[in-house]
Enzyme design. Sequence first.
Site, mmCIF file in Angstrom:
data_model
loop_
_atom_site.group_PDB
_atom_site.id
_atom_site.type_symbol
_atom_site.label_atom_id
_atom_site.label_comp_id
_atom_site.label_asym_id
_atom_site.label_seq_id
_atom_site.Cartn_x
_atom_site.Cartn_y
_atom_site.Cartn_z
ATOM 1 N NE ARG A 26 -13.876 76.740 -0.290
ATOM 2 C CZ ARG A 26 -12.992 76.023 -0.970
ATOM 3 N NH1 ARG A 26 -12.307 76.575 -1.972
ATOM 4 N NH2 ARG A 26 -12.765 74.773 -0.662
ATOM 5 C CD GLU B 162 -56.264 61.645 18.782
ATOM 6 O OE1 GLU B 162 -55.628 62.179 17.859
ATOM 7 O OE2 GLU B 162 -56.076 61.939 19.978
ATOM 8 N NE ARG C 288 -51.080 63.825 9.693
ATOM 9 C CZ ARG C 288 -51.500 64.098 10.935
ATOM 10 N NH1 ARG C 288 -52.429 65.009 11.134
ATOM 11 N NH2 ARG C 288 -50.965 63.475 11.979
ATOM 12 C CE1 TYR D 219 -9.127 79.328 -3.460
ATOM 13 C CE2 TYR D 219 -7.095 78.609 -4.512
ATOM 14 C CZ TYR D 219 -8.089 78.430 -3.562
ATOM 15 O OH TYR D 219 -8.046 77.336 -2.735
ATOM 16 C CG ASN E 164 -4.448 75.781 -3.469
ATOM 17 O OD1 ASN E 164 -4.878 75.757 -4.624
ATOM 18 N ND2 ASN E 164 -5.225 75.625 -2.423
ATOM 19 C CE1 TYR E 165 -4.930 68.250 -4.898
ATOM 20 C CE2 TYR E 165 -6.193 68.712 -6.884
ATOM 21 C CZ TYR E 165 -5.778 67.826 -5.905
ATOM 22 O OH TYR E 165 -6.223 66.525 -5.931
ATOM 23 C CD GLN F 113 -44.734 52.247 18.012
ATOM 24 O OE1 GLN F 113 -44.214 53.311 17.678
ATOM 25 N NE2 GLN F 113 -46.045 52.097 18.140
ATOM 26 C CG ASN G 75 -49.064 66.599 12.517
ATOM 27 O OD1 ASN G 75 -48.508 65.632 13.014
ATOM 28 N ND2 ASN G 75 -49.727 67.486 13.236
ATOM 29 C CB SER H 85 -3.869 92.463 -13.029
ATOM 30 O OG SER H 85 -4.287 93.606 -12.329
#
Length: 455
Positions: A330, A147, A8, A363, A383-384, A66, A220, A402
């Site tokens: 982050r 049931e 369901r 950033y 940074n990368y 089962q 359900n 700026s």
Amino acid sequence: MAAGKGTRMKSSRPKVLHNLAGRPLLQHVVQTTAQLQANRVIVITGHGAEQVESALASTAVTFVRQMPQLGTGHAVQQAAPSLHDNGITLILNGDVPLIEASTLKALVEACDGKRLALLSVLLEDPTGYGRILRHGDSNGNVFGIVEQRDGTPEQLRVNEAYTGVMAAPTRLLKHWLQELTPQNAQGEYYLTDVVKLAVAEGTPVVCAQASSETEVLGVNSPAQLSDLERRFQRRQADELMSAGVRLADPSRIDIRGTLHCGSDVEIDVNCVFEGQVSLASGVRIGPNCVIRQASIGGNTVIHAFTHIDGETSDVRIGEQAVVGPFARLRPGANLGNEVHIGNFVEVKNATLGTGSKANHLAYLGDTTMGERVNYGAGSITANYDGANKHRTLIGNDVHVGSNCVLVAPISLGDGATVGAGTTLSKDAPAGQLTVARAQQVSFGDWQRPSKKPKS
Ligand code: UD1
Ligand code: MG
């Protein structure tokens, strides 16, 4: 029992792995059983067994499979060989997530090694549940459970529902399980048929009532899942408010984990808290914030639409800081006291000292920044390098103008000033103005192009 498909739900995910308050339904149940001092906890898996077992890999449970899934009675038959004859077996549905340990303890006591104890609940609308059948009136002896799909109209008018939880003397249970047959509307081996077998043999059947409806509601369908989610969230909201937290609207908060609050905390509408979050006294959270794995110091204000995500490394914010609106913190963001982070500023794996500010469009990644720094609008730590991450070190009292790019690894000495528009690829000395940009020139005899006349 966690082997069913959950037809369901109309989902490819096994039903017991759908989340309630950020955790799988089955995990709620397993965590509750941990409070029962059980000899062992057996989880019966089948549909999506590998997925279900790996979701619980970190818990101390035993798995029994089962295959195929021929009903709840068939499910327990698979676990029977693992059960000690002399004990009590407590059977829980993996899709009834909010069951409380105190209720389960009371049920085990009611069983007392000699009775079949069922947990039932009176529901205004018991549609879909098995109904408790009693002789005579509602106080009469229990003689069975029927049931939904097998009930006569008269039986379906009974509003005492079986919750899916029972405690039985193990030796008797094993015997009853062997007698089950699938003669019913679904062609399944119903666990609930053990009730009539117990009655036939003269074993007393008792019913304990659940303390609240919410703890025994089963999931359900998506509608039932969301109903239970709202009830659970409302319960948490009520607990917060009774501890003095001011919620703008208790029906518009979601806590998917643990939220600790000091005194005089205010939380506006539509906030989501995930994992472990702590808010010290006097913290104010604006509307529409998502906050995960974070600790926020006293009197700090988080303005609207701020996203704080400490998933892999907690975010820490000191006292009297101001963050947002529209800020993004982050993993590893570590803000000192009185730090200001403004709109569209992203901070990752960076420490900012007391009173430092990055108020607009910036950033800061893999950075260690001292105190009282002003980090200008549009400035970026590069940074990368395409292969590795590098750090940027910024001293105290630095002023970054700026639209600067700080190409890491790089360091800016105490009191350094970096002129607007600078791309900094060498260290900036302490106390000096550093500027790296093309010389400005003006052309006095220059004319703007003009449109050609139409021919
Ligand atoms: C079951 C009860 C019903 C009760 C309700 C309470 C039976 C026959 N019915 O109905 O009386 O009111 O719970 O929520 O027991 N499962 C297996 N293997 C299977 C089938 C199911 O492990 O072959 C597991 C499911 O994963 C689930 C639980 O058993 O965790 C209950 O199964 P479900 O199909 O939801 O039973 P209900 O129709 O809700
Ligand atoms: Mg169910």
